[in-house]
Design a protein around this motif. Structure first.
Motif, PDB file in Angstrom:
ATOM      1  N   GLY A 296      43.737  32.371  32.619  1.00 45.34           N
ATOM      2  CA  GLY A 296      43.850  33.387  31.587  1.00 45.34           C
ATOM      3  C   GLY A 296      43.895  34.751  32.245  1.00 45.34           C
ATOM      4  N   SER A 297      44.415  35.742  31.527  1.00 44.51           N
ATOM      5  CA  SER A 297      44.578  37.087  32.090  1.00 44.51           C
ATOM      6  C   SER A 297      43.645  38.078  31.394  1.00 44.51           C
TER       7      SER A 297
ATOM      8  N   LEU B  11      49.609  41.656  32.839  1.00 44.54           N
ATOM      9  CA  LEU B  11      49.785  40.333  33.448  1.00 44.54           C
ATOM     10  C   LEU B  11      49.879  39.314  32.310  1.00 44.54           C
ATOM     11  N   PRO B  12      51.025  39.295  31.611  1.00 41.75           N
ATOM     12  CA  PRO B  12      51.164  38.428  30.437  1.00 41.75           C
ATOM     13  C   PRO B  12      51.452  36.983  30.831  1.00 41.75           C
TER      14      PRO B  12
ATOM     15  N   LEU C 152      38.371  42.843  36.785  1.00 38.18           N
ATOM     16  CA  LEU C 152      38.904  41.581  37.281  1.00 38.18           C
ATOM     17  C   LEU C 152      40.270  41.308  36.652  1.00 38.18           C
ATOM     18  N   ASP C 153      41.032  40.415  37.270  1.00 38.09           N
ATOM     19  CA  ASP C 153      42.423  40.220  36.854  1.00 38.09           C
ATOM     20  C   ASP C 153      42.657  38.947  36.055  1.00 38.09           C
TER      21      ASP C 153
ATOM     22  N   VAL D  32      49.626  32.551  34.838  1.00 42.36           N
ATOM     23  CA  VAL D  32      48.989  33.044  33.619  1.00 42.36           C
ATOM     24  C   VAL D  32      49.531  32.278  32.408  1.00 42.36           C
ATOM     25  N   THR D  33      48.619  31.708  31.633  1.00 41.71           N
ATOM     26  CA  THR D  33      49.021  30.957  30.436  1.00 41.71           C
ATOM     27  C   THR D  33      48.664  31.681  29.144  1.00 41.71           C
ATOM     28  N   ASP D  34      47.731  32.639  29.213  1.00 45.42           N
ATOM     29  CA  ASP D  34      47.268  33.296  27.991  1.00 45.42           C
ATOM     30  C   ASP D  34      46.521  34.571  28.345  1.00 45.42           C
TER      31      ASP D  34
END
Length: 307
Positions: A100-101, A106-107, A190-191, A217-219
């Motif tokens: 996750g983002s 960072l989509p 944090l990223d 990144v999934t979400d």
């Protein structure tokens, strides 16, 4: 059952290890590969290893959660996974993880080259050391800068959306974050957040392997107004899988075996890590550690006269 010592002619072996996370369970480029069983002193890895070649490079692919995604994040035997890849002759590992983002920039669909971790796990199996041999491995830079350059070049060549640096919060799965937790970690700068980057990266360092984690990144995590839904995560994973496989192919095409001394220090990480003097090493513990670090723990041979 297959075992090996992870070396070739006294030099690090050239095989590239691939760890596939959620959404990357199999490699189309390894259609002719052979599933090979491995056993280790720490038990069986998540699955058999798929051994073959991609773009002329020998590789070993391990599905982190097992084929069919049957192993939960907190149930993964990371010590066995890394030990099996070392036994297969791997000298470096490219690990792909779903995350996750914490950042709108960072989509979903973005690849993040993780180069720092924050550990919030409580699981066991976090180190190979103990039982009579104490070691503290330097982990200030937890991924391999040399391998990272290859991965960054591959991402750029493929035109995939990516960030070349990122910090992963590793939480204790399998639960998702609360909104309060997510907002707190986002405020820390944090990223991304995942469940499997540790202890995997730390164990790879103890095994003197070059390691790079690439997070898909999934979400947007629970901090956003977007509800984290497993079905949508799976849909994004499906769309990311083709890009992930293209990345693996490009890294294999570009990669070469790491030098005997990796400039990032990975291949000699244990030089100053082991505190217990050799004469105090329990034989059984040293023998077990020789499976992941034969350079340090393999029995020393003594030359004798042949007269």
């Amino acid at each position: 059952m297959s075992q090996a010592d992870g070396t070739a002619g006294g030099r690090p072996a050239a095989r590239l290890g691939l760890i596939g996370g959620s959404g990357l369970y199999r490699m189309a480029a390894l259609a002719d590969g052979v599933w090979t069983e491995f056993d280790t002193p720490w038990g069986r890895p998540s699955d058999a290893l798929l051994l073959g070649t991609i773009a002329g490079r020998e590789v070993a692919f391990l599905p982190r959660h097992g084929r069919g995604h049957r192993i939960a994040p907190d149930e993964i035997n990371a010590r066995a996974n890394i030990a099996a890849l070392k036994a297969a002759g791997c000298a470096e590992i490219l690990a792909v993880s779903a995350v996750g983002s914490y950042r709108a920039e960072l989509p979903p669909g973005t690849f993040v080259m993780v180069d720092q971790f924050v550990d919030r796990t409580i699981r066991g199996g976090r180190s190979y050391f103990g039982e009579g041999i104490v070691g503290h491995v330097g982990f200030g830079n937890p991924t391999c800068g040399r391998l990272a350059e290859t991965v960054a070049a591959a991402l750029s060549a493929l035109g995939l959306p990516h960030a070349t640096h990122g910090t992963m919060l590793v939480m204790e799965g399998p639960q998702f974050s609360t909104r309060a937790e997510s907002l707190g970690y986002k405020a820390q700068g944090l990223d991304v957040v995942g469940m499997t980057g540790l202890p995997e990266a730390r164990l790879a360092r103890e095994a003197e392997l070059c390691y790079q984690n690439v997070a898909m990144v999934t979400d947007l995590d629970a901090w956003s107004d977007t509800h984290v839904d497993v079905s949508e995560v799976i849909a994004v994973l499906g769309r990311n899988a083709e890009n992930a496989q293209a990345l693996v192919h490009e890294v294999a095409r570009r990669g070469v075996a790491p030098p005997e001394r990796c400039p990032a220090g990975c291949t000699h990480a244990l030089d100053t890590a082991v505190i217990t003097p050799r004469e105090a090493w329990p034989e059984a513990t040293a023998r077990r550690l020789a499976c992941i670090a034969p350079r340090v723990f393999a029995p020393k041979t003594v030359a004798t006269d042949s007269a």
